[in-house]
Design a protein around this motif. Sequence first.
Motif, PDB file in Angstrom:
ATOM      1  N   LEU A  56      50.219  -0.343  56.368  1.00 51.86           N
ATOM      2  CA  LEU A  56      51.246  -0.790  57.317  1.00 51.86           C
ATOM      3  C   LEU A  56      52.593  -0.146  57.015  1.00 51.86           C
ATOM      4  N   ASN A  57      52.948  -0.078  55.724  1.00 48.73           N
ATOM      5  CA  ASN A  57      54.222   0.546  55.345  1.00 48.73           C
ATOM      6  C   ASN A  57      54.263   2.008  55.779  1.00 48.73           C
ATOM      7  N   ALA A  58      53.165   2.721  55.569  1.00 45.89           N
ATOM      8  CA  ALA A  58      53.113   4.129  55.974  1.00 45.89           C
ATOM      9  C   ALA A  58      53.169   4.253  57.497  1.00 45.89           C
ATOM     10  N   PHE A  59      52.499   3.343  58.199  1.00 51.94           N
ATOM     11  CA  PHE A  59      52.489   3.372  59.660  1.00 51.94           C
ATOM     12  C   PHE A  59      53.892   3.153  60.233  1.00 51.94           C
ATOM     13  N   ALA A  60      54.696   2.328  59.577  1.00 50.99           N
ATOM     14  CA  ALA A  60      56.045   2.029  60.070  1.00 50.99           C
ATOM     15  C   ALA A  60      57.125   2.938  59.476  1.00 50.99           C
ATOM     16  N   ASP A  61      56.744   3.890  58.642  1.00 52.42           N
ATOM     17  CA  ASP A  61      57.711   4.795  58.019  1.00 52.42           C
ATOM     18  C   ASP A  61      58.166   5.833  59.044  1.00 52.42           C
ATOM     19  N   PRO A  62      59.421   5.783  59.484  1.00 56.36           N
ATOM     20  CA  PRO A  62      59.888   6.709  60.531  1.00 56.36           C
ATOM     21  C   PRO A  62      59.950   8.169  60.080  1.00 56.36           C
ATOM     22  N   LEU A  72      45.868   6.861  59.945  1.00 62.65           N
ATOM     23  CA  LEU A  72      45.840   5.527  59.336  1.00 62.65           C
ATOM     24  C   LEU A  72      45.190   4.490  60.239  1.00 62.65           C
ATOM     25  N   VAL A  73      44.906   4.880  61.492  1.00 65.24           N
ATOM     26  CA  VAL A  73      44.428   3.947  62.512  1.00 65.24           C
ATOM     27  C   VAL A  73      43.038   4.365  62.992  1.00 65.24           C
ATOM     28  N   VAL A  74      42.167   3.396  63.207  1.00 68.31           N
ATOM     29  CA  VAL A  74      40.851   3.672  63.779  1.00 68.31           C
ATOM     30  C   VAL A  74      41.073   4.296  65.164  1.00 68.31           C
ATOM     31  N   ASP A  75      40.518   5.474  65.395  1.00 65.67           N
ATOM     32  CA  ASP A  75      40.707   6.224  66.647  1.00 65.67           C
ATOM     33  C   ASP A  75      42.189   6.439  66.956  1.00 65.67           C
ATOM     34  N   GLY A  76      42.977   6.662  65.921  1.00 62.22           N
ATOM     35  CA  GLY A  76      44.420   6.809  66.068  1.00 62.22           C
ATOM     36  C   GLY A  76      44.863   7.998  66.878  1.00 62.22           C
ATOM     37  N   ASP A  77      43.999   9.003  67.016  1.00 64.05           N
ATOM     38  CA  ASP A  77      44.383  10.177  67.796  1.00 64.05           C
ATOM     39  C   ASP A  77      44.704   9.829  69.244  1.00 64.05           C
ATOM     40  N   LYS A  78      44.169   8.718  69.749  1.00 63.51           N
ATOM     41  CA  LYS A  78      44.480   8.330  71.132  1.00 63.51           C
ATOM     42  C   LYS A  78      45.820   7.593  71.239  1.00 63.51           C
ATOM     43  N   ARG A  79      46.488   7.347  70.112  1.00 67.04           N
ATOM     44  CA  ARG A  79      47.760   6.620  70.107  1.00 67.04           C
ATOM     45  C   ARG A  79      48.946   7.479  69.659  1.00 67.04           C
ATOM     46  N   VAL A 132      36.610   3.128  57.230  1.00 70.37           N
ATOM     47  CA  VAL A 132      36.095   4.296  57.938  1.00 70.37           C
ATOM     48  C   VAL A 132      36.307   5.526  57.069  1.00 70.37           C
ATOM     49  N   ASP A 133      35.265   6.327  56.924  1.00 71.49           N
ATOM     50  CA  ASP A 133      35.364   7.587  56.179  1.00 71.49           C
ATOM     51  C   ASP A 133      35.972   7.403  54.794  1.00 71.49           C
ATOM     52  N   GLY A 134      35.583   6.328  54.109  1.00 76.96           N
ATOM     53  CA  GLY A 134      36.014   6.114  52.733  1.00 76.96           C
ATOM     54  C   GLY A 134      37.409   5.543  52.561  1.00 76.96           C
ATOM     55  N   THR A 135      38.013   5.035  53.628  1.00 75.65           N
ATOM     56  CA  THR A 135      39.352   4.461  53.520  1.00 75.65           C
ATOM     57  C   THR A 135      39.521   3.291  54.487  1.00 75.65           C
ATOM     58  N   TRP A 136      40.392   2.359  54.115  1.00 75.07           N
ATOM     59  CA  TRP A 136      40.705   1.236  54.999  1.00 75.07           C
ATOM     60  C   TRP A 136      41.746   1.686  56.002  1.00 75.07           C
ATOM     61  N   LYS A 137      41.400   1.567  57.294  1.00 76.60           N
ATOM     62  CA  LYS A 137      42.296   1.967  58.378  1.00 76.60           C
ATOM     63  C   LYS A 137      42.698   0.745  59.196  1.00 76.60           C
ATOM     64  N   ILE A 138      43.893   0.794  59.737  1.00 79.28           N
ATOM     65  CA  ILE A 138      44.391  -0.263  60.618  1.00 79.28           C
ATOM     66  C   ILE A 138      43.542  -0.253  61.886  1.00 79.28           C
ATOM     67  N   SER A 139      43.093  -1.408  62.313  1.00 73.38           N
ATOM     68  CA  SER A 139      42.311  -1.462  63.552  1.00 73.38           C
ATOM     69  C   SER A 139      43.195  -1.069  64.732  1.00 73.38           C
TER      70      SER A 139
END
Length: 156
Positions: A56-62, A72-79, A132-139
């Motif tokens: 979460l910290n990495a996701f919110a790091d501007p 960091l997100v499951v299917d994050g490429d669509k976001r 997913v793929d050996g790491t915990w990702k944000i849903s």
Amino acid sequence: MAIVGAALAVTATLAGCGSEDKDSTATTSSSSVSATTTTAAAAAPAPTAEQLQATLNAFADPTKPASEKATLVVDGDKRVALIEQMNKGLANYQVTFAVSDVQATGDKADAKVAVTSPHGTMPNLPMSWQYVDGTWKISDAAACSILGMARAACQP
């Protein structure tokens, strides 16, 4: 409070999506898929609150580019476009997270998250992750909750 309500509404709406198929062929098929998923899920190590908080910290790091955050997100490429929009909004805005009450089952983990911003703290926001793929990702649902708080809401 409107943001909290919107985030919870998004989470509840996404959690309620699904269907049951009563077709016997589908039942046989999903039984074998379920067995495969259970085997793969059993190999997932239980995450710690610190590990989940780090995502979460990495996701919110501007300072992190949207393409890096998407991993960091499951299917994050669509976001990616929404993450870029969030990054612009977070440029001069501090957000922190505190993860607690982690419950892991196989390749899924749920936790309560306190989100603190200059406007106050939203306690006990439910969020989920997937191994997913050996790491915990944000849903995707949890990422959409965060994006919604940053006025970069996901479209259904």
